[in-house]
Scaffold this motif. Structure first.
Motif, PDB file in Angstrom:
ATOM      1  N   ALA A 167       0.924  -1.079  -0.255  1.00 13.07           N
ATOM      2  CA  ALA A 167      -0.262  -0.296   0.015  1.00 13.07           C
ATOM      3  C   ALA A 167       1.093   1.307   0.273  1.00 13.07           C
ATOM      4  N   ARG A 168       0.822   2.076  -1.511  1.00 15.46           N
ATOM      5  CA  ARG A 168       1.438   3.383  -1.198  1.00 15.46           C
ATOM      6  C   ARG A 168       0.914   4.329  -0.141  1.00 15.46           C
ATOM      7  N   ALA A 169       2.423   5.156   0.565  1.00 10.56           N
ATOM      8  CA  ALA A 169       1.866   5.558   1.659  1.00 10.56           C
ATOM      9  C   ALA A 169       0.992   7.107   0.652  1.00 10.56           C
ATOM     10  N   LEU A 170       1.496   7.870  -0.475  1.00  9.72           N
ATOM     11  CA  LEU A 170       0.811   8.870  -0.541  1.00  9.72           C
ATOM     12  C   LEU A 170      -0.178   8.794  -1.824  1.00  9.72           C
ATOM     13  N   ASP A 171      -0.774   7.356  -2.032  1.00  8.88           N
ATOM     14  CA  ASP A 171      -2.151   7.413  -2.672  1.00  8.88           C
ATOM     15  C   ASP A 171      -3.241   6.022  -2.473  1.00  8.88           C
ATOM     16  N   GLU A 172      -2.331   4.989  -1.447  1.00  8.51           N
ATOM     17  CA  GLU A 172      -3.282   4.353  -1.177  1.00  8.51           C
ATOM     18  C   GLU A 172      -3.242   3.849   0.516  1.00  8.51           C
ATOM     19  N   SER A 173      -2.853   5.128   1.067  1.00 10.73           N
ATOM     20  CA  SER A 173      -2.867   5.160   2.907  1.00 10.73           C
ATOM     21  C   SER A 173      -4.354   5.026   3.723  1.00 10.73           C
ATOM     22  N   GLN A 174      -5.427   5.409   2.761  1.00 12.55           N
ATOM     23  CA  GLN A 174      -6.846   5.806   3.271  1.00 12.55           C
ATOM     24  C   GLN A 174      -8.065   4.344   3.256  1.00 12.55           C
ATOM     25  N   GLY A 175      -7.889   4.302   1.837  1.00 18.56           N
ATOM     26  CA  GLY A 175      -9.139   2.990   1.773  1.00 18.56           C
ATOM     27  C   GLY A 175      -8.793   2.827   0.134  1.00 18.56           C
ATOM     28  N   LEU A 176      -9.896   2.269   0.097  1.00 23.41           N
ATOM     29  CA  LEU A 176     -10.467   1.690  -1.251  1.00 23.41           C
ATOM     30  C   LEU A 176     -12.096   1.341  -1.433  1.00 23.41           C
ATOM     31  N   ALA A 177     -12.447   1.386  -2.482  1.00 19.18           N
ATOM     32  CA  ALA A 177     -13.786   1.278  -2.477  1.00 19.18           C
ATOM     33  C   ALA A 177     -13.300   0.110  -4.283  1.00 19.18           C
ATOM     34  N   THR A 178     -13.806  -1.279  -4.374  1.00 16.81           N
ATOM     35  CA  THR A 178     -14.418  -1.681  -5.701  1.00 16.81           C
ATOM     36  C   THR A 178     -15.579  -1.008  -6.151  1.00 16.81           C
ATOM     37  N   ILE A 179     -15.331  -0.863  -7.565  1.00 15.24           N
ATOM     38  CA  ILE A 179     -16.360  -0.051  -7.996  1.00 15.24           C
ATOM     39  C   ILE A 179     -16.519  -1.023  -9.543  1.00 15.24           C
ATOM     40  N   VAL A 180     -18.178  -1.410  -9.250  1.00 11.05           N
ATOM     41  CA  VAL A 180     -18.254  -2.464 -10.494  1.00 11.05           C
ATOM     42  C   VAL A 180     -19.536  -1.596 -11.490  1.00 11.05           C
ATOM     43  N   ARG A 181     -18.904  -1.688 -12.836  1.00  8.23           N
ATOM     44  CA  ARG A 181     -20.151  -1.361 -13.808  1.00  8.23           C
ATOM     45  C   ARG A 181     -19.788  -1.637 -14.848  1.00  8.23           C
ATOM     46  N   PRO A 182     -21.205  -1.894 -15.924  1.00  9.68           N
ATOM     47  CA  PRO A 182     -20.550  -2.727 -17.268  1.00  9.68           C
ATOM     48  C   PRO A 182     -19.542  -2.401 -18.330  1.00  9.68           C
ATOM     49  N   SER A 183     -18.438  -0.906 -18.337  1.00 13.24           N
ATOM     50  CA  SER A 183     -17.591  -0.925 -18.798  1.00 13.24           C
ATOM     51  C   SER A 183     -16.621  -1.780 -18.181  1.00 13.24           C
ATOM     52  N   GLY A 184     -16.642  -1.964 -16.995  1.00 14.00           N
ATOM     53  CA  GLY A 184     -15.970  -3.183 -15.704  1.00 14.00           C
ATOM     54  C   GLY A 184     -15.851  -2.751 -14.454  1.00 14.00           C
ATOM     55  N   THR A 185     -14.768  -3.296 -14.258  1.00 11.23           N
ATOM     56  CA  THR A 185     -14.594  -2.969 -12.279  1.00 11.23           C
ATOM     57  C   THR A 185     -13.104  -2.545 -12.549  1.00 11.23           C
ATOM     58  N   THR A 186     -13.526  -2.069 -11.221  1.00 11.38           N
ATOM     59  CA  THR A 186     -11.803  -0.908 -10.727  1.00 11.38           C
ATOM     60  C   THR A 186     -11.632  -1.374  -9.696  1.00 11.38           C
ATOM     61  N   ILE A 187      -9.967  -1.237  -8.596  1.00 17.57           N
ATOM     62  CA  ILE A 187     -10.393  -0.855  -7.438  1.00 17.57           C
ATOM     63  C   ILE A 187      -9.649   0.279  -7.333  1.00 17.57           C
ATOM     64  N   ARG A 188     -10.124   1.194  -6.461  1.00 18.63           N
ATOM     65  CA  ARG A 188      -9.812   3.006  -6.596  1.00 18.63           C
ATOM     66  C   ARG A 188      -9.402   2.650  -4.646  1.00 18.63           C
ATOM     67  N   TYR A 189      -8.082   3.821  -5.241  1.00 19.99           N
ATOM     68  CA  TYR A 189      -7.319   4.065  -3.393  1.00 19.99           C
ATOM     69  C   TYR A 189      -7.598   5.198  -3.285  1.00 19.99           C
ATOM     70  N   THR A 190      -7.355   5.379  -1.628  1.00 27.75           N
ATOM     71  CA  THR A 190      -6.992   7.532  -1.907  1.00 27.75           C
ATOM     72  C   THR A 190      -6.131   7.524  -1.072  1.00 27.75           C
ATOM     73  N   GLY A 191      -6.145   8.243  -0.912  1.00 28.65           N
ATOM     74  CA  GLY A 191      -4.459   8.767   0.004  1.00 28.65           C
ATOM     75  C   GLY A 191      -4.616  10.780  -0.042  1.00 28.65           C
ATOM     76  N   ILE A 192      -3.911  11.082   0.491  1.00 20.04           N
ATOM     77  CA  ILE A 192      -3.366  12.725   0.892  1.00 20.04           C
ATOM     78  C   ILE A 192      -3.070  12.627  -1.121  1.00 20.04           C
ATOM     79  N   GLY A 193      -2.715  11.547  -1.687  1.00 17.06           N
ATOM     80  CA  GLY A 193      -2.046  12.334  -3.072  1.00 17.06           C
ATOM     81  C   GLY A 193      -3.161  12.000  -3.950  1.00 17.06           C
ATOM     82  N   THR A 194      -4.664  12.011  -3.983  1.00 22.21           N
ATOM     83  CA  THR A 194      -5.556  11.836  -4.141  1.00 22.21           C
ATOM     84  C   THR A 194      -6.201  12.814  -4.075  1.00 22.21           C
ATOM     85  N   ILE A 195      -6.000  13.684  -2.976  1.00 25.78           N
ATOM     86  CA  ILE A 195      -7.575  15.317  -3.628  1.00 25.78           C
ATOM     87  C   ILE A 195      -7.407  15.758  -3.967  1.00 25.78           C
TER      88      ILE A 195
END
Length: 278
Positions: free
Chosen positions: A36-64
């Motif tokens: 888990a990268r400290a800058l952009d994977e350090s706060q949380g995550l969510a799996t987003i399921v859509r017809p176009s595809g599925t992604t796992i998106r992380y949050t961190g101080i670098g994603t604000i």
């Protein structure tokens, strides 16, 4: 003598690592981990399921986003997703509004603000979207006996110009401390990651919590029965205070992911997103 020295060294290493390896989360088996990268994977995550595809998106101080940071929202928490909707929770240091940044299934974004109730803490630690995408559960910091419920912004509450209202609470039958993330496993069960450094509430620090609701969310208060499933993994090359962060339950294959950030300088090197399955 050489063989004896090696045996003793191995035994010493096993002694050091045995407590960490012996820790287990009741009902879940650890199946792997990812850095888990400290800058952009350090706060949380969510799996987003859509017809176009599925992604796992992380949050961190670098994603604000820069525009939100410049307006005072300087902390992003653990995001949530259901039915293709995705929500990021933001907070600020003053008693200003909380903000939920929402992406619709079609990819468009909107910002929804929630003005604090008089009794409400300004922390906005996580966003958990109910499986039907009708309700949003949010969390505060500290020792709490509640989780906050809002109508789901974008899906149910559709006007970003209006205040996102408080709708109800999950009334917990046991206090919790420093919950960093929650996600729905089913319509009546939440899994939550607690960064509790004290351990007096459940007999262990940093527990994984299970909250069983008396019924699905419907806009009225509902009771939540809290169970500790045990301490989350605390493994690092550094000693000191770990920080348990957000989590995600991937409904596609039943994988639970929990972020644990390592102490000291090791936060850069061996922080992990742990993967579990039942």
């Amino acid at each position: 003598m050489r063989r004896t020295g090696i045996v003793l060294a191995v035994a010493a290493l096993l002694t050091v690592f045995a407590p960490a390896l012996a820790q287990a989360v009741t009902g879940w088996t650890e199946v792997g981990s990812d850095h888990a990268r400290a800058l952009d994977e350090s706060q949380g995550l969510a799996t987003i399921v859509r017809p176009s595809g599925t992604t796992i998106r992380y949050t961190g101080i670098g994603t604000i986003p820069a525009d939100l940071s410049s307006q005072g929202w300087n902390h992003v928490g653990d995001p949530g997703s259901a039915q293709g909707w995705y929500v990021e929770p933001y907070q600020r240091d003053d008693r200003g509004a909380k903000l939920f940044r929402v992406q619709a299934p079609d990819g468009t974004w909107a910002n929804y603000k929630h003005n604090l109730e008089s009794w409400e803490a300004n922390n906005n630690s996580f966003a958990a979207v109910s499986p039907d995408a009708r309700w949003l559960v949010a969390g505060e910091w500290g020792t709490m006996d509640r989780l906050l419920v809002h109508p789901m912004p974008g899906a149910v509450f559709t006007n970003p110009a209006q205040n996102l209202p408080y709708a109800a609470a999950v009334r917990l039958d046991h206090p919790v401390r420093d919950v960093q993330g929650c996600d729905f496993q089913t319509a009546t069960r939440l899994l939550c990651a607690s960064d509790d450094p004290d351990g007096s509430l459940f007999g262990t620090t940093k527990p994984l919590l299970q909250v069983d609701l008396a019924g699905p969310l419907n806009g009225s208060d509902v009771t939540g029965h809290v169970t500790s499933l045990g301490q989350l993994p605390l493994r690092s090359g550094c000693s000191g205070s770990f920080e348990v962060e957000g989590l995600d339950f991937d409904e596609r294959d039943g994988t639970l992911r929990v972020i644990v950030m390592s102490p000291g300088i090791c936060v850069l090197f061996d922080s992990m997103t742990y993967r579990f399955k039942q």
